[in-house]
Design a protein around this motif. Structure first.
Motif, mmCIF file in Angstrom:
data_model
loop_
_atom_site.group_PDB
_atom_site.id
_atom_site.type_symbol
_atom_site.label_atom_id
_atom_site.label_comp_id
_atom_site.label_asym_id
_atom_site.label_seq_id
_atom_site.Cartn_x
_atom_site.Cartn_y
_atom_site.Cartn_z
ATOM 1 N N ASP A 57 0.816 -1.214 0.000
ATOM 2 C CA ASP A 57 0.000 0.000 0.000
ATOM 3 C C ASP A 57 0.846 1.259 0.000
ATOM 4 O O ASP A 57 0.322 2.372 0.098
ATOM 5 N N ASN A 58 2.176 1.108 -0.105
ATOM 6 C CA ASN A 58 3.053 2.263 -0.243
ATOM 7 C C ASN A 58 3.021 2.779 -1.673
ATOM 8 O O ASN A 58 4.039 2.901 -2.356
ATOM 9 N N ASP A 59 1.829 3.019 -2.105
ATOM 10 C CA ASP A 59 1.574 3.573 -3.439
ATOM 11 C C ASP A 59 0.263 4.337 -3.320
ATOM 12 O O ASP A 59 -0.755 3.776 -2.893
ATOM 13 N N GLU A 60 0.301 5.610 -3.651
ATOM 14 C CA GLU A 60 -0.870 6.441 -3.386
ATOM 15 C C GLU A 60 -2.104 5.954 -4.141
ATOM 16 O O GLU A 60 -3.229 6.030 -3.635
ATOM 17 N N THR A 61 -1.901 5.411 -5.339
ATOM 18 C CA THR A 61 -3.042 4.906 -6.097
ATOM 19 C C THR A 61 -3.660 3.693 -5.420
ATOM 20 O O THR A 61 -4.885 3.603 -5.265
ATOM 21 N N ARG A 62 -2.816 2.756 -5.002
ATOM 22 C CA ARG A 62 -3.318 1.551 -4.345
ATOM 23 C C ARG A 62 -3.970 1.908 -3.010
ATOM 24 O O ARG A 62 -5.041 1.377 -2.674
ATOM 25 N N PHE A 63 -3.347 2.805 -2.263
ATOM 26 C CA PHE A 63 -3.887 3.202 -0.954
ATOM 27 C C PHE A 63 -5.278 3.797 -1.099
ATOM 28 O O PHE A 63 -6.218 3.414 -0.399
ATOM 29 N N ILE A 64 -5.429 4.734 -2.016
ATOM 30 C CA ILE A 64 -6.727 5.407 -2.145
ATOM 31 C C ILE A 64 -7.763 4.457 -2.707
ATOM 32 O O ILE A 64 -8.959 4.569 -2.423
ATOM 33 N N GLU A 65 -7.320 3.472 -3.486
ATOM 34 C CA GLU A 65 -8.250 2.501 -4.039
ATOM 35 C C GLU A 65 -8.869 1.649 -2.932
ATOM 36 O O GLU A 65 -10.088 1.444 -2.886
ATOM 37 N N TYR A 66 -8.026 1.169 -2.011
ATOM 38 C CA TYR A 66 -8.549 0.366 -0.915
ATOM 39 C C TYR A 66 -9.418 1.208 0.009
ATOM 40 O O TYR A 66 -10.481 0.754 0.469
ATOM 41 N N LEU A 67 -8.976 2.423 0.287
ATOM 42 C CA LEU A 67 -9.762 3.281 1.169
ATOM 43 C C LEU A 67 -11.132 3.562 0.565
ATOM 44 O O LEU A 67 -12.167 3.496 1.244
ATOM 45 N N THR A 68 -11.149 3.857 -0.723
ATOM 46 C CA THR A 68 -12.408 4.148 -1.405
ATOM 47 C C THR A 68 -13.340 2.944 -1.387
ATOM 48 O O THR A 68 -14.539 3.070 -1.126
ATOM 49 N N THR A 69 -12.793 1.766 -1.640
ATOM 50 C CA THR A 69 -13.625 0.576 -1.688
ATOM 51 C C THR A 69 -14.255 0.281 -0.328
ATOM 52 O O THR A 69 -15.428 -0.092 -0.228
ATOM 53 N N ALA A 70 -13.478 0.462 0.731
ATOM 54 C CA ALA A 70 -14.016 0.239 2.073
ATOM 55 C C ALA A 70 -15.186 1.170 2.346
ATOM 56 O O ALA A 70 -16.240 0.753 2.825
ATOM 57 N N LEU A 71 -14.999 2.431 2.025
ATOM 58 C CA LEU A 71 -16.068 3.399 2.246
ATOM 59 C C LEU A 71 -17.290 3.090 1.390
ATOM 60 O O LEU A 71 -18.428 3.209 1.837
ATOM 61 N N ALA A 72 -17.049 2.677 0.172
ATOM 62 C CA ALA A 72 -18.164 2.357 -0.717
ATOM 63 C C ALA A 72 -18.999 1.211 -0.169
ATOM 64 O O ALA A 72 -20.226 1.241 -0.214
#
Length: 943
Positions: free
Chosen positions: A102-117
């Motif tokens: 997750d030390n990649d801003e794209t991957r990090f925001i992708e997981y965060l977004t999916t959790a919230l969704a």
């Protein structure tokens, strides 16, 4: 009520299912690790931690709760218990476990977004922004959209983030800090980490928005230790033994677990306890000597070899070790508390405790050093067979097989482009060593396309030159085909850089190379064909060759079943709409853009690159229709996306529209700020045409403010840009027309009407020459200015004839601003045109709208018969209109023209025009006299 966020397979797949509305997410292979969204499944009853849970409960009224302690102090277990407690209270919470990947801003925001969704359920389904992670839109832009979406929710939202210490990338830290700075009041975040959070927390502490749970709170007391031991082994230990174990472990939860494992079957617990220490070296030695020795040899080797995996399942472990019934072994390890935790309810996926996994990996390097690369290679191959490319590439790198990593990346690069997940592709490529990239031209070709699509022309050009040099030095068998692709990319790069002439010249050569017979290739149109044809459609339109542009549009008309991604099709739709606008089919273009925008917002999200591109183009149409509120609505919360992903034309259209709205409503400082921003973008992107457009608008603004000298200086800069453009692209006339329009406005402002006439007539003659690429709207602007110059130089008939030609263009399509932007000096010429029209003119409603836009309050229908633009026959010619009365009242309060304009949301020029009418009607010549008479009349009315 509170939400707790959870993840379902359907939504994870929807987030990854691509942009094609015809393909359901369920048919796509899931790329997210679902088990990261659930807490580890407990293998023993948890010890209830009342003090710690009380602190966590207070976090529901604050922004951030930080659970910070060294590894093994029960942070995850505490948060798992906290989650259960909230569920019992009907609170919905999110869980996100982080790892090194997750030390990649794209991957990090992708997981965060999916959790919230997942947490929001149907609300997320109605909010397309949640499906936008990883696409062309930047991560900061996407996070902003998520913050805004959460802020609209009327209920509370809780989010748990575990293992934050795995994050070392400063960019990810910046993203998390950005979230905390702009956190909605209904969002509460709980973070577990081994180390200090590397982001500023001072403001949160000062505002009492931070709860901190530290090591002292997490450390087990004696009673906690007793409860733990009672739940994990025979409760035959004496109070002294419990206390001895507690003192030896100092309340360290993992230490207690290690101790219970070591005590199993141990005849002398006291001897075992006396050798226990909190120091990591001692713990490692202890694990090696006292825990590992309790594990059967074959099982221990199984554990050591599978420790390279961040997550394990039976099939993967069998491929890795060659051991049969690996799933059974994993279940055995869980039942015997061997630091293995199930990640899902079905016990399909597992993971080792972090410290224990590190220990096992050290054992692997010590015992089987020659196997490390082989094990990573087997893991990479297994993940590749499952289509889990990110993990396949990572293990291939650890196996020192950059060739395989590049090969697998090569297989999925095009798919990432087509799905719009361009930033994901770039992040993968950056993880590969340079020597691996040089061996795979197709990856570098994909990287160039990704840089183009993320508006990084300089980087794209540099990489293209590098690849070209490599092709020349060591040409592969398909070198000619690759060179043709590079030339097509070069066309797109030059087009993006607004070098229309050079790009079109090269594009014509590339066309012959790619389509020598002038027909669709037998293989169909590939990605390069689609991108190249879009570029050529744009270039022919910009050059004025509309017939050629239409031929390109007809040549490439993909059938519905061939549409493979919304990204490319949205760009094509926007380009066709721009062509229709150039052909004076404004309403047709607007309908096309509106339909495409709805589709793009539904399937890619409102703040996606495709939706923003279309919205920016549509904003230009709405502006010309004088629909200011619609323009503001289209561009609201999208300007940062425009900066990040839009090419020059939509960028110019959007920002010029906004700047002119600010000028039209008297917000001159806001208009200046927009123009400053445009110039910054133009300099950064090296867009000379955009810089010239901004300078032309700045001259308009400075003339509104009566800053004659400043306008002259700006004009000097604009004319220098004109010369520079003539050198770079001699066939372009747009910057020349911007310069001529600005010069004529300055002349009109100085009442040099004859000189303006001469200049504008010369310009019209020049753009009438064959090959000139001026648009009908550019010509209309010149004719409008010429009509004003004719009128005020004493030639009203020529003025009327000139403006009538403009009205033939603007009236049928309902275009208001091309005339209204010239201000009230256009009014007497419009009145002459109205008188020349028949009484039942079909333009009557159009004239009404024009005068409303010009802030002229009289009825245009009446002025058709009366021959007046401001008064009807029954009105006292000396009475003040409602607008004039308001201005007189503000004048009596000693407000300046600028202050009056700001108060009424009109321009200072409009104020000056109304003041002239007020002076004439009141028989005065200055503002002081008008103000005195106005005050006297007001007092008389009061009596």
């Amino acid at each position: 009520m509170y939400y707790m966020i959870w993840i379902s397979a359907a939504w994870a797949e929807a987030c990854l299912g691509g942009l094609n509305p015809g393909i359901s997410g369920a048919s796509k292979p899931a790329m997210l690790i679902r088990t990261k969204f659930t807490p580890p499944r407990p293998t023993r009853p948890p010890v209830r931690r009342e003090k710690a849970l009380g602190l966590l409960s207070s976090g529901l009224s604050r922004a951030l709760t930080l659970v910070r302690a060294p590894a093994g102090f029960g942070k995850t277990s505490l948060l798992t218990a906290w989650r259960e407690q909230m569920l019992e209270r009907n609170i919905f919470v999110a869980w996100l476990t982080l790892d090194q990947d997750d030390n990649d801003e794209t991957r990090f925001i992708e997981y965060l977004t999916t959790a919230l969704a997942e947490a929001l359920g149907s609300r997320a389904d109605d909010t397309p922004e949640f499906a936008n992670a990883g696409r062309i839109v930047s991560v900061r832009v996407h996070l902003t959209s998520i913050i805004n979406a959460l802020d609209k929710i009327e209920r509370e939202v809780a989010l748990i983030v575990d293992d934050y210490e795995k994050i070392t990338d400063p960019k990810v830290h910046e993203l998390f800090a950005f979230l905390l700075r702009h956190i909605p009041s209904n969002l509460h975040i709980f973070v577990a980490t081994r180390s200090d959070l590397p982001i500023p927390l001072t403001s949160l502490r000062a505002s009492d928005q931070l709860v901190e749970v530290n090591i002292e709170t997490l450390r087990f007391g004696v009673a906690d230790t007793q409860a733990f031991l009672a739940g994990s082994m025979s409760p035959s230990l004496s109070a002294d033994e419990v206390r001895a174990i507690h003192d030896a472990t100092e309340g360290w939860v993992v230490g207690l677990q290690l101790a219970t494992l070591a005590m199993t079957g141990c005849p002398n617990v006291r001897d075992l306890i006396s050798g226990f220490s909190r120091h990591s070296r001692v713990v490692s030695d202890y694990l090696a000597e006292n825990v590992l020795t309790q594990i059967p040899g074959a099982t221990l080797e199984f554990m050591i070899r599978t420790s390279i995996l961040d997550r394990l399942n039976g099939s993967l472990c069998e491929a890795l070790t060659g051991v049969g019934d690996a799933a059974g072994k994993l279940e055995w390890l869980v039942r015997h508390n061997m630091f293995l935790q199930p990640l899902d309810e079905e016990w399909q996926w597992f993971c080792y405790h972090g410290l224990f996994a590190d220990f096992l990996r050290s054992q692997l390097r010590h015992r089987f050093p020659q196997e490390c690369e082989r094990l990573h290679l087997r893991a990479a191959q297994w993940f590749s067979e499952q289509g889990l490319w990110a993990e396949a590439v990572r293990h291939a790198m650890d196996a020192n097989r950059s060739d395989l990593a590049a090969e697998w990346l090569e297989r999925c690069a095009l798919g990432e482009l087509r799905s719009g997940r361009v930033r994901n592709l770039l992040s993968w490529i950056q993880k590969l060593p340079q020597e691996a990239l040089t061996q795979h031209f197709s990856i570098r070709i994909a990287q160039i396309w990704a840089l183009i699509l993320t508006v990084q022309p300089q980087q794209a050009r540099a990489l293209l030159d590098e690849v070209q040099t490599q092709l020349n030095e060591a040409p592969p068998p398909d070198a000619d085909e690759l060179r043709c692709t590079l030339r097509a990319q070069c066309v797109s790069i030059m087009s993006m850089g607004d070098r229309i002439g050079a790009a079109l010249e090269l594009g014509k050569k590339v066309w012959i190379e790619r389509f020598p017979r002038g027909v669709e290739p037998g293989r169909g149109f590939d990605w390069t064909d689609e991108a190249f044809l879009n570029a050529m459609l744009h270039l022919y339109r910009k050059s004025g060759d509309l017939d050629a542009a239409r031929r390109v549009e007809a040549f490439y008309r993909p059938r519905q079943e061939e549409v493979q991604n919304l990204l490319m099709m949205s760009y094509r739709t926007g380009l066709i709409a721009a062509l229709e606008i150039r052909e004076n089919q404004i309403r047709v273009a607007a309908r096309r853009l509106e339909a495409a925008l709805r589709l793009s917002e539904t399937h890619a999200g409102r703040r996606s690159a495709t939706a923003t591109f279309l919205a920016a183009l549509l904003a230009g149409v709405y502006y010309d229709w004088n629909l200011f509120e619609s323009v503001e609505g289209l561009l609201a919360n999208r300007c940062d996306v425009i900066d990040d992903v839009c090419f020059v034309e939509p960028t110019q259209t959007a920002y010029v529209s906004l700047a002119r709205i600010r000028m039209a409503t008297g917000q001159l400082d806001a208009a200046r700020a927009i123009l400053d921003h445009i110039e910054m973008l133009a300099e950064r992107r090296e867009w000379l045409g955009l810089a010239a457009a901004s300078m032309g608008e700045r001259i308009r603004l400075e003339l509104l403010e009566d800053q004659d000298s400043a306008a002259e200086r700006s004009l000097t800069r604009l004319e220098a840009m004109q010369l520079q453009m003539a050198h770079v692209d001699p066939d372009r006339v747009d910057v020349m027309l911007m310069s001529a329009s600005a010069r004529s406005r300055l002349l009109l402002h100085r009442h040099c009407f004859a000189e303006a006439e001469t200049l504008l007539n010369d310009v019209l003659a020049r753009i009438a020459e064959p090959g000139a690429a001026a648009t009908s709207y550019e010509i209309a602007e010149i004719r409008t200015l010429l009509a004003i110059a004719h009128h005020y130089s004493g030639n009203p008939i020529a003025a009327q004839q000139c403006l009538s030609q403009v009205l033939m263009l603007t009236a049928p399509e309902g275009l208001i601003r091309p005339l209204a932007d010239e201000g009230l000096r256009i009014v007497p010429i419009l009145q002459a045109c109205i008188r020349a029209d028949a009484e039942a003119s079909p333009r009557t409603a159009y004239y009404e709208r024009l005068f409303v836009a010009l802030d002229v309050e009289s009825s245009c229908a009446e002025s058709v018969t009366a021959g007046l633009g401001c008064l009807d026959d029954t009105q006292d010619p000396n009475s003040l209109s409602r607008r004039e009365s308001i201005i007189l009242e503000l004048l009596s309060r000693n407000l300046s023209n600028k202050q009056i304009a700001k108060e009424l949301f009109i321009t200072p020029e409009t104020v000056k025009w109304h003041l002239k009418n007020i002076y004439r009607k009141m028989g005065v010549s200055d503002r002081q006299s008008a103000s005195r008479l106005g005050l006297h009349a007001h007092h008389t009315d009061d009596r």
